[in-house]
Design a protein around this motif. Sequence first.
Motif, PDB file in Angstrom:
ATOM      1  N   GLN A 160       0.827  -1.206   0.000  1.00  0.00           N
ATOM      2  CA  GLN A 160       0.000   0.000   0.000  1.00  0.00           C
ATOM      3  C   GLN A 160       0.862   1.257   0.000  1.00  0.00           C
ATOM      4  OE1 GLN A 160      -2.514  -0.521   3.435  1.00  0.00           O
ATOM      5  NE2 GLN A 160      -3.981  -1.836   2.367  1.00  0.00           N
ATOM      6  N   GLU A 163       2.306   1.705  -3.468  1.00  0.00           N
ATOM      7  CA  GLU A 163       1.303   2.234  -4.396  1.00  0.00           C
ATOM      8  C   GLU A 163       1.120   3.735  -4.199  1.00  0.00           C
ATOM      9  OE1 GLU A 163      -2.134  -0.068  -3.611  1.00  0.00           O
ATOM     10  OE2 GLU A 163      -1.463  -1.828  -4.720  1.00  0.00           O
ATOM     11  N   GLN A 167       1.851   6.686  -6.918  1.00  0.00           N
ATOM     12  CA  GLN A 167       0.833   7.663  -7.276  1.00  0.00           C
ATOM     13  C   GLN A 167       1.375   9.083  -7.147  1.00  0.00           C
ATOM     14  OE1 GLN A 167      -2.615   6.988  -4.871  1.00  0.00           O
ATOM     15  NE2 GLN A 167      -3.456   5.408  -6.211  1.00  0.00           N
ATOM     16  N   MET A 238      -6.671   3.802  -8.911  1.00  0.00           N
ATOM     17  CA  MET A 238      -5.975   2.572  -9.254  1.00  0.00           C
ATOM     18  C   MET A 238      -6.869   1.593 -10.009  1.00  0.00           C
ATOM     19  SD  MET A 238      -3.073   3.282  -8.255  1.00  0.00           S
ATOM     20  CE  MET A 238      -2.398   1.705  -8.691  1.00  0.00           C
ATOM     21  N   PRO A 242      -3.463  -3.956  -9.164  1.00  0.00           N
ATOM     22  CA  PRO A 242      -2.251  -3.736  -8.362  1.00  0.00           C
ATOM     23  C   PRO A 242      -1.177  -3.030  -9.175  1.00  0.00           C
ATOM     24  CG  PRO A 242      -2.395  -6.020  -9.065  1.00  0.00           C
ATOM     25  CD  PRO A 242      -3.684  -5.356  -9.473  1.00  0.00           C
ATOM     26  N   VAL A 243      -0.413  -2.176  -8.495  1.00  0.00           N
ATOM     27  CA  VAL A 243       0.694  -1.488  -9.149  1.00  0.00           C
ATOM     28  C   VAL A 243       1.794  -2.496  -9.459  1.00  0.00           C
ATOM     29  CG1 VAL A 243       2.438   0.316  -8.863  1.00  0.00           C
ATOM     30  CG2 VAL A 243       0.132   0.641  -7.960  1.00  0.00           C
ATOM     31  N   GLN A 245       5.029  -4.065  -9.219  1.00  0.00           N
ATOM     32  CA  GLN A 245       5.997  -3.985  -8.138  1.00  0.00           C
ATOM     33  C   GLN A 245       7.414  -4.094  -8.681  1.00  0.00           C
ATOM     34  OE1 GLN A 245       4.974  -6.881  -5.169  1.00  0.00           O
ATOM     35  NE2 GLN A 245       2.806  -6.670  -5.584  1.00  0.00           N
TER      36      GLN A 245
END
Length: 503
Positions: A160, A163, A167, A238, A242-243, A245
Amino acid sequence: MEVLTASTTRLLSTLNQYTNNAFFNALPQKLPVEPCLLLQNKNAFQFGLTDAYYFSIFFIFGGGLYILLLLPFNLQQKQAMAAPLVLGLTVFPLITSSINSPLLQLVHMGACGCVLMRMIDLYYVRPWRTGKEPTMNLEDWWREVWEPFRKIPLSKEQLQRLELEQQQSRLRMELERNAAHKVEQKNKELENEKNEDAITKTTATITTAANDTHSITTNTSTTTSSTTATTASKPIAMKGKPVKQIYTPPMDPNPQHWSVYLPRWLFYAALVDVIVFCMSFIDFAQIQTFSTLGQLPVRIGVAAMVIFDISLANYTLMIIWANVTGEKIRNTEWTLVTHYFPGLATSPRVFWQQWHHLFQYIWVDLGAKPTYHFLHKYVTPKTKNKAMAKTAERILPVMGVFLMSGLMHEYMMIGMWQIRPGHMTAFFLIQGAGTIVSQILDSTIGRKVRVPDVILIAMTWIFNLTTASLFMEPVLKNQGHNLIANQSLLVHSYNFLRSNGVF
């Protein structure tokens, strides 16, 4: 015992009847096991410390910098308090020396150089690049310690936080683009005003109409920019995805007990011992008398010793970790367990991809990312040739990584033997250029022409061994290839048998 001794003596006497004693007489009476060239006249400005005091340098300065990250001070306060610690971590390993542990001194120099580069990035470079203050909690600190050796999956809280940071980074880039767009619009308005002043009075009506049209265009552009800025100021959604990684390793479904990896540890230990034993018979003066072809086995031997030594160290650390924690080993987490053998690389780019990743993230953070940020923010917007600027953004960050690697190796060589710098930096910059060229060739000619892997592997070996003289000369000149001879069982066995007249 007497029976065993008598049998050994009878066997040796039998062998002596069929062998030439001149061969054994030509062998050295003793192989080197003493610390190599430490605290001699050439290192007069270094002063020796006992191991306890010498290795405390890392914990005092390096540990102090890590602890400072945990304390609740602002950026300026942390940077001011970190400055003397960074200076101490830089200077003290260079002016002090371990009295009787040259191998551990080399490890200590590597650790100091690694932490030094990391701290410079966290305290000074990263705040300039991202605007983020150097802070760290205990969980991140523990991950930081293990990151060179293990790629531990991110926890939910870490994901989190990652992310959110991504952002914010995207939002910052969007705002920078909007600001650059506004500057460009103002420059266009100034150019239009200059052109309007130059128009003669006879075209006043046309000028008025043009001004009205320009006013409408400007209002429209301003409205569009305002709308874009308003949109950019909102958090980027989002959409439930999921971003991407940095790296989250797959979980090994079949973890193994540490004893499964013991045969590999023994294999690497035996290889290192054999190479060290063979290299102990020669010194730098003898190597200099060899022809270019005769130096080839020496270079291959030193390169193999480095490769196998790093693998042995990683397996040792992994087995110790498993014994201390009582956990099984998931080989997908350990960076050097599932690695490919770099000796079979088909290009310099593949070679460095398969090489160990112990310090890769440090060199990328301190070399590649700041270089790209500087070019992208300060150079590319002011460059008329955008294609050349984009090419520089792809090439120079790669060279930045190899430059950081060269500087760290220079730091280690200076601390060990007080040598004149330059060889290591030149070697890694040449390797960086080779990596870039091989990638370009692979993406252009490589798509059209199929070259057998055997030829590519041979060409990679030729390139690496040709440039390896820059890397190996400081090491061989200071008998660095005998650095770990004191840990070799074969060397001690040879000296024991030789001193007792067995051969």
